[in-house]
Motif scaffolding. Structure first.
Motif, PDB file in Angstrom:
ATOM      1  N   MET A   1       0.770  -1.247  -0.005  1.00 13.47           N
ATOM      2  CA  MET A   1       0.038   0.024  -0.238  1.00 13.47           C
ATOM      3  C   MET A   1       0.948   1.314  -0.058  1.00 13.47           C
ATOM      4  N   ARG A   2       0.532   2.166  -0.900  1.00 13.16           N
ATOM      5  CA  ARG A   2       1.211   3.414  -0.864  1.00 13.16           C
ATOM      6  C   ARG A   2       1.084   4.393   0.300  1.00 13.16           C
ATOM      7  N   LYS A   3       1.932   5.024   0.653  1.00 14.71           N
ATOM      8  CA  LYS A   3       1.923   6.095   1.691  1.00 14.71           C
ATOM      9  C   LYS A   3       1.437   7.005   1.015  1.00 14.71           C
ATOM     10  N   ARG A   4       0.399   7.761   1.735  1.00 12.50           N
ATOM     11  CA  ARG A   4      -0.258   8.952   1.321  1.00 12.50           C
ATOM     12  C   ARG A   4       0.622  10.270   1.881  1.00 12.50           C
ATOM     13  N   SER A   5       0.704  11.014   1.123  1.00 13.22           N
ATOM     14  CA  SER A   5       1.512  12.355   1.595  1.00 13.22           C
ATOM     15  C   SER A   5       0.509  13.373   2.436  1.00 13.22           C
ATOM     16  N   THR A   6       0.637  14.012   3.302  1.00 14.83           N
ATOM     17  CA  THR A   6      -0.006  14.955   3.940  1.00 14.83           C
ATOM     18  C   THR A   6      -0.547  16.171   3.081  1.00 14.83           C
ATOM     19  N   TYR A   7      -1.826  16.610   3.239  1.00 10.00           N
ATOM     20  CA  TYR A   7      -2.056  17.622   2.260  1.00 10.00           C
ATOM     21  C   TYR A   7      -1.596  18.983   3.038  1.00 10.00           C
ATOM     22  N   ARG A   8      -1.262  19.826   2.113  1.00  8.82           N
ATOM     23  CA  ARG A   8      -0.647  21.300   2.643  1.00  8.82           C
ATOM     24  C   ARG A   8      -1.547  22.006   2.011  1.00  8.82           C
ATOM     25  N   GLN A   9      -2.168  22.971   3.005  1.00  3.26           N
ATOM     26  CA  GLN A   9      -3.204  23.862   2.214  1.00  3.26           C
ATOM     27  C   GLN A   9      -2.229  25.090   1.993  1.00  3.26           C
ATOM     28  N   LYS A  10      -2.589  25.566   0.648  1.00  2.72           N
ATOM     29  CA  LYS A  10      -1.676  26.590   0.323  1.00  2.72           C
ATOM     30  C   LYS A  10      -2.330  27.803   0.578  1.00  2.72           C
ATOM     31  N   PRO A  11      -1.603  29.101   1.102  1.00  7.49           N
ATOM     32  CA  PRO A  11      -2.030  30.132   1.503  1.00  7.49           C
ATOM     33  C   PRO A  11      -2.704  30.898   0.422  1.00  7.49           C
ATOM     34  N   VAL A  12      -3.901  31.529   0.877  1.00  8.32           N
ATOM     35  CA  VAL A  12      -4.659  32.445  -0.032  1.00  8.32           C
ATOM     36  C   VAL A  12      -4.008  33.846  -0.001  1.00  8.32           C
ATOM     37  N   LEU A  13      -3.572  34.388  -1.396  1.00  7.98           N
ATOM     38  CA  LEU A  13      -3.205  35.701  -1.585  1.00  7.98           C
ATOM     39  C   LEU A  13      -4.442  36.705  -1.626  1.00  7.98           C
ATOM     40  N   LEU A  14      -4.628  37.505  -0.590  1.00  8.74           N
ATOM     41  CA  LEU A  14      -5.671  38.533  -0.593  1.00  8.74           C
ATOM     42  C   LEU A  14      -5.270  39.721  -1.620  1.00  8.74           C
ATOM     43  N   ASN A  15      -4.138  39.778  -1.455  1.00 10.37           N
ATOM     44  CA  ASN A  15      -3.605  41.221  -2.362  1.00 10.37           C
ATOM     45  C   ASN A  15      -2.489  40.671  -3.121  1.00 10.37           C
ATOM     46  N   PRO A  16      -2.901  40.220  -4.552  1.00  7.44           N
ATOM     47  CA  PRO A  16      -1.721  39.651  -5.464  1.00  7.44           C
ATOM     48  C   PRO A  16      -0.581  40.721  -5.491  1.00  7.44           C
ATOM     49  N   LEU A  17      -0.686  41.845  -5.381  1.00  2.51           N
ATOM     50  CA  LEU A  17       0.454  42.943  -5.598  1.00  2.51           C
ATOM     51  C   LEU A  17       1.452  42.815  -4.564  1.00  2.51           C
ATOM     52  N   ALA A  18       1.036  42.146  -3.481  1.00  4.81           N
ATOM     53  CA  ALA A  18       1.623  42.076  -2.100  1.00  4.81           C
ATOM     54  C   ALA A  18       3.143  41.272  -2.556  1.00  4.81           C
ATOM     55  N   ALA A  19       2.809  40.095  -3.531  1.00  6.13           N
ATOM     56  CA  ALA A  19       4.005  39.613  -3.839  1.00  6.13           C
ATOM     57  C   ALA A  19       5.184  40.049  -4.531  1.00  6.13           C
ATOM     58  N   LEU A  20       4.696  41.556  -4.959  1.00 10.99           N
ATOM     59  CA  LEU A  20       5.824  42.256  -5.848  1.00 10.99           C
ATOM     60  C   LEU A  20       6.285  43.408  -5.183  1.00 10.99           C
ATOM     61  N   ARG A  21       5.991  43.532  -3.912  1.00 12.73           N
ATOM     62  CA  ARG A  21       6.787  44.786  -3.310  1.00 12.73           C
ATOM     63  C   ARG A  21       7.467  44.301  -2.211  1.00 12.73           C
ATOM     64  N   PRO A  22       8.610  45.051  -1.919  1.00 12.27           N
ATOM     65  CA  PRO A  22       9.398  44.675  -0.460  1.00 12.27           C
ATOM     66  C   PRO A  22       8.615  44.736   0.720  1.00 12.27           C
ATOM     67  N   ALA A  23       9.191  44.267   1.893  1.00 14.56           N
ATOM     68  CA  ALA A  23       8.561  44.302   3.164  1.00 14.56           C
ATOM     69  C   ALA A  23       8.287  45.554   3.530  1.00 14.56           C
ATOM     70  N   SER A  24       7.187  45.901   4.310  1.00 15.47           N
ATOM     71  CA  SER A  24       7.101  47.378   5.170  1.00 15.47           C
ATOM     72  C   SER A  24       8.356  47.832   5.909  1.00 15.47           C
ATOM     73  N   LYS A  25       8.538  48.934   6.032  1.00 18.68           N
ATOM     74  CA  LYS A  25       9.555  49.473   6.885  1.00 18.68           C
ATOM     75  C   LYS A  25       9.527  49.000   8.273  1.00 18.68           C
ATOM     76  N   GLU A  26       8.343  48.970   8.866  1.00 14.53           N
ATOM     77  CA  GLU A  26       8.197  48.346  10.133  1.00 14.53           C
ATOM     78  C   GLU A  26       8.781  46.830  10.294  1.00 14.53           C
ATOM     79  N   GLN A  27       8.348  46.200   9.160  1.00 15.66           N
ATOM     80  CA  GLN A  27       8.679  44.534   9.123  1.00 15.66           C
ATOM     81  C   GLN A  27      10.319  44.692   9.006  1.00 15.66           C
ATOM     82  N   ARG A  28      10.681  45.583   8.181  1.00 17.26           N
ATOM     83  CA  ARG A  28      12.270  45.460   8.142  1.00 17.26           C
ATOM     84  C   ARG A  28      12.897  45.864   9.229  1.00 17.26           C
TER      85      ARG A  28
END
Length: 158
Positions: A1-28
């Motif tokens: 019997m094949r071992k099943r891999s665990t399901y990993r839920q992918k995060p939902v991007l609420l704002n797709p433009l967030a992936a294109l900008r640097p972290a905020s000054k506060e986070q840095r």
């Protein structure tokens, strides 16, 4: 019997433009404040703890990942500094195992300051997504080394 891999839920991007900008000054500022505080504790020689060690190791390992594995930095420029920082941390670890304090020498402090300066430039220039990818890849690499059956000379754990 094949071992099943665990399901990993992918995060939902609420704002797709967030992936294109640097972290905020506060986070840095928060991230760099933690790193600089850890370096200051090691520089003063006031018996730094495991958290300071991990914090600085994370910075060094993340810069190494950005250079060697994600190809976001030029390895010829960055890796001599990273290797000097690693050597300084290995020497500090050896001092600790010899019963002395976990302290850095002057070249080691300079190398770690230089690595933190590179990390800060990455925070300002790379996107938040790229930095989180670097952290995830670094964590994956370290976990794989720690899980391996044969101990690696590359890994120093406290």
């Amino acid at each position: 019997m094949r071992k099943r891999s665990t399901y990993r839920q992918k995060p939902v991007l609420l704002n797709p433009l967030a992936a294109l900008r640097p972290a905020s000054k506060e986070q840095r500022d928060r991230v760099m404040g933690e790193f600089l505080s850890s370096l200051d504790t090691m520089a003063r020689g006031s018996h730094p703890g495991v958290e300071e060690w991990r914090s600085l190791s994370d910075a060094v390992n993340s810069v190494e990942t950005l250079a060697l594995h994600l190809h976001k930095l030029d390895p010829l420029e960055v890796m001599p500094t990273v290797n000097d920082a690693i050597a300084a941390m290995v020497a500090a670890s050896k001092r600790l195992s010899d019963g002395q304090g976990m302290r850095l020498d002057a070249p080691g402090l300079k190398a770690l300051r230089d690595v933190l300066a590179i990390y800060e430039q990455c925070l300002e220039g790379l996107t938040e997504r790229e930095m989180s990818q670097a952290q995830a890849e670094t964590q994956r690499r370290v976990s794989a080394l720690l899980r391996s059956k044969t101990p690696s000379a590359e890994v120093i754990s406290l």
